[in-house]
Design an enzyme around this catalytic site. Structure first.
Site, PDB file in Angstrom:
ATOM      1  N   ALA A  35     108.208  40.995  69.847  1.00  0.00           N
ATOM      2  CA  ALA A  35     107.975  41.926  70.791  1.00  0.00           C
ATOM      3  C   ALA A  35     109.283  42.357  71.493  1.00  0.00           C
ATOM      4  O   ALA A  35     110.201  41.320  71.466  1.00  0.00           O
ATOM      5  CB  ALA A  35     107.081  41.234  71.996  1.00  0.00           C
ATOM      6  N   HIS A  36     109.460  43.429  72.066  1.00  0.00           N
ATOM      7  CA  HIS A  36     110.980  43.858  72.762  1.00  0.00           C
ATOM      8  C   HIS A  36     110.591  44.850  73.761  1.00  0.00           C
ATOM      9  O   HIS A  36     109.527  45.569  73.573  1.00  0.00           O
ATOM     10  CB  HIS A  36     111.755  44.491  71.826  1.00  0.00           C
ATOM     11  CG  HIS A  36     111.168  45.346  70.639  1.00  0.00           C
ATOM     12  ND1 HIS A  36     110.478  45.112  69.713  1.00  0.00           N
ATOM     13  CD2 HIS A  36     111.183  46.761  70.716  1.00  0.00           C
ATOM     14  CE1 HIS A  36     109.893  45.917  68.945  1.00  0.00           C
ATOM     15  NE2 HIS A  36     110.442  47.121  69.552  1.00  0.00           N
ATOM     16  N   GLY A  37     111.599  44.776  74.785  1.00  0.00           N
ATOM     17  CA  GLY A  37     111.584  45.608  76.003  1.00  0.00           C
ATOM     18  C   GLY A  37     113.035  46.091  76.272  1.00  0.00           C
ATOM     19  O   GLY A  37     113.828  45.234  76.248  1.00  0.00           O
TER      20      GLY A  37
END
Length: 148
Positions: free
Chosen positions: A58-60
């Site tokens: 997951a990445h933001g």
């Protein structure tokens, strides 16, 4: 705080929150964790980051970070993550980056993918359910020591 934590439950959103709040590399490096959670949620709505073989990355991206931060949550139970292969996720990486750090972000993402796609590492992951969390951390620490 460690960069590797043991996750509880099998809910995707809660697991992401646990990694963000519990991993020192994220909680210590990102001042506005609520903003990071919103960015990760936006990204997950586009397409799952569950890449298969029990792994999600997951990445933001949020402005104001001067480095890329990575945390890892490990789930014995498995997270219902809607991964591309339909299998539960046991390793949940969360990456926080700035849009201004795209090269560094891609280098770290490439490094993570290289590790989790390595056949010898796959054996460690596939046997995770048979070992306790400290033993698992000891086995993978050399691979992920750079997260700290």
């Amino acid at each position: 705080m460690s960069s590797i934590i043991l996750l509880e439950g099998n809910d995707k959103r809660k697991a992401i929150c646990q990694v963000v709040a519990g991993c020192g590399s994220l909680a210590g490096g990102v001042r506005d964790t609520a903003r990071l959670l919103r960015a990760v949620s936006r990204r997950e709505r586009i397409e799952t980051t569950g890449i298969g073989h029990g792994v999600a990355i997951a990445h933001g991206k949020i402005l104001g970070l001067d480095a890329v931060h990575v945390g890892l949550g490990v789930s014995k139970e498995g997270i219902d993550y809607q991964a591309v292969d339909g299998k539960p996720v046991h390793l949940l990486f969360v990456i926080a980056s700035s849009p201004c750090l795209q090269v560094s972000y891609l280098q770290i993402l490439g490094r993570l993918l290289g590790i989790v796609r390595n056949p010898s590492y796959r054996v460690v992951l596939d046997n995770f359910q048979n070992v306790d969390f400290p033993a698992f951390c000891e086995k993978v620490e050399k691979d992920f020591i750079w997260l700290t």
